[in-house]
Design a protein around this motif. Structure first.
Motif, PDB file in Angstrom:
ATOM      1  N   SER A 128      -2.438   3.228  -8.716  1.00  0.00           N
ATOM      2  CA  SER A 128      -3.740   3.797  -8.039  1.00  0.00           C
ATOM      3  C   SER A 128      -3.843   4.578  -8.092  1.00  0.00           C
ATOM      4  N   TYR A 138      -4.617   4.955  -0.496  1.00  0.00           N
ATOM      5  CA  TYR A 138      -5.500   3.157   0.529  1.00  0.00           C
ATOM      6  C   TYR A 138      -5.016   4.530   1.175  1.00  0.00           C
ATOM      7  N   GLN A 151       0.934  -1.059  -0.185  1.00  0.00           N
ATOM      8  CA  GLN A 151      -0.304   0.005  -0.220  1.00  0.00           C
ATOM      9  C   GLN A 151       0.885   0.913   0.150  1.00  0.00           C
ATOM     10  N   ARG A 179      -4.179   1.715   8.145  1.00  0.00           N
ATOM     11  CA  ARG A 179      -3.598   0.755   7.010  1.00  0.00           C
ATOM     12  C   ARG A 179      -4.175  -0.417   7.505  1.00  0.00           C
ATOM     13  N   GLN A 217      -7.798  -1.277   7.490  1.00  0.00           N
ATOM     14  CA  GLN A 217      -8.063  -1.473   5.745  1.00  0.00           C
ATOM     15  C   GLN A 217      -7.750  -2.884   5.126  1.00  0.00           C
ATOM     16  N   ASP A 273       0.374   4.456  -2.787  1.00  0.00           N
ATOM     17  CA  ASP A 273       0.403   5.595  -2.590  1.00  0.00           C
ATOM     18  C   ASP A 273       1.045   6.384  -2.542  1.00  0.00           C
TER      19      ASP A 273
END
Length: 437
Positions: free
Chosen positions: A174, A178, A109, A245, A248, A113
């Protein structure tokens, strides 16, 4: 190589430590890079190339890391290359561990990002199946918005699919981050982004959240007022990010991984009950070390006798053939015996280091690191210090070099300072002379 082939792609191979990156790198590039079973084996980047459909691809195998925030020298190499050299590579192949997918998704992630193109490869799927874990790759691909491949690097499965995906540029960026910047820090992030002209808010966040960010943090701090600096507690910001994080990630894992209620216990799990036992573990480690050292001296005795006899013959021959005088004495009684006194210990050093390699390659060294962490903590060291300390009984030079994978600077320095005090065979004659005097 055909003349039409040109180096068109520059790809990074990244992931957590010990997920099979080096093995995958060897298969992709037909290399023979060393692999190991504990974190920090790769402490420098390795480069290799391969040719696929008249396209030359350069692969860079970076050290494993659990986060983009560096805590050790190998992680600093990873972060520096990943961020500072972003314009030089086409994308990132992210190797996720099927056995620890939750942990792997954290770094994944963070890389996404940062706006870096990523292709995900889930490795060691066969081991996950043996442990009763089933990963729904299709569902995971939908949730992440990411093309996902499966591989088994040890059995050379999935390598051609990876090459084909690289050839087709199946790297994804992305659309939505995230991680949402906390509202209390959003104003500060926006302020810095305008000052340094950076549109990626997460990249600005990493400038604030990192302890030492590749020399750039100080330049950011100078632009902040006193009130802003009080809000900057890097470790607290990192923990805040990690918690958000994982909240999630837990939702993603619950939808994509199913576990069978019953499955056969693996042999390694049975052995771990003894190898990392609070009492039996130390006993087993002591027996193994005693066996290794006894074997080293027993096996090394024969080549040492041959080396001793060879240098004695060489010294006697030079004394006979050279004319009498200072030169004869210098070579026959000085240079040849001096070199022989050093070379004679080479068999012991080589055999001991080979035994240590076997311990590492079998995976036992990872257990020793875990086991010795509890024992070494009172001395200001951690479990990883045991590797250079044991290696120091063979030769202190490679042992000190192996301290590079110790994250904490203080622990690394203490390990470096005490490693030369580990007794090796080459010091025994010195001890004998001192005792005699």
């Amino acid at each position: 190589m055909p003349n039409s082939a040109k180096k068109q792609k520059h790809i990074l191979l990244v992931g957590n430590p010990n997920v099979g990156k080096s093995t995958l790198f060897n298969l992709l590039c037909n290399k023979n890079q060393k692999t190991g079973n504990y974190a920090g084996v790769t402490v420098a980047s390795h480069e290799g190339t391969y040719l696929y459909k008249d396209e030359e691809v350069e692969i860079v195998d970076l050290p494993g890391s659990y986060s983009i925030y560096p805590t050790s020298e190998d992680e600093a190499i990873f972060t520096k290359y990943l961020i500072e050299e972003q314009e030089k590579y086409s994308g990132v192949i992210y190797i996720a561990d099927a056995l620890n997918l939750k942990r792997s998704l954290l770094l994944y992630q963070q890389i996404k990002d940062l706006g870096i193109p990523v292709l995900m490869v889930i490795n060691q799927v066969d081991l996950a199946e043996k442990r009763g874990l089933h990963i729904d790759s299709k569902k995971l691909s939908e949730l992440l918005g990411q093309n996902i491949l499966e591989s088994n690097a040890k059995k050379n499965i999935g390598i051609d699919e990876i090459r084909e995906s690289i050839f087709k540029d199946e790297f994804s960026v992305s659309d939505k981050p995230y991680f949402d910047i906390p509202s209390e820090n959003l104003g500060l992030v926006f302020k810095i982004s305008r000052q340094i002209e950076e549109n990626n808010f997460y990249k600005v966040w990493t400038l604030i959240a990192a302890d030492t960010y590749l020399g750039k943090l100080e330049s950011v701090k100078t632009q902040l007022n006193q009130e802003d600096r009080k809000c900057m507690v890097p470790k607290r910001l990192q923990v805040q990010e990690t918690i958000r994080r994982y909240q999630q990630i837990d939702g993603i894992i619950s939808q994509t991984i199913s576990k069978k209620p019953q499955f056969k216990e693996l042999l390694t799990e049975k052995l771990d009950k003894v190898l990392v036992h609070p009492i039996l573990g130390y006993l087993v480690f002591g027996i193994i070390l005693l066996t290794i050292f006894q074997s080293v001296f027993f096996i090394a005795e024969y080549p040492m006798n041959w080396i001793d006899a060879a240098f004695a013959w060489l010294s006697e021959t030079s004394r006979t053939w050279l004319p009498e005088g200072p030169l004869n004495s210098l070579i026959s009684d000085g240079i040849i015996p001096g070199i022989g006194g050093i070379v004679i210990f080479a068999p012991q050093i080589g055999i001991l280091l080979y035994f240590l390699y076997l311990l590492e390659d079998s995976g036992y060294m990872a257990r020793v690191i875990f086991l010795m962490d509890r024992f070494l903590r009172p001395f200001g060291l951690n479990g990883k210090s045991i590797v250079p300390l044991v290696s120091g009984t063979a030769c202190a030079i490679p042992a000190i070099m192996s301290t590079r994978n110790i994250e904490n600077v203080k622990e690394r320095l203490i390990t470096i300072l005490i490693t030369p005090f580990m007794t090796c065979s080459a010091r025994l004659p010195v001890y004998s002379i001192i005792i005699a005097l």
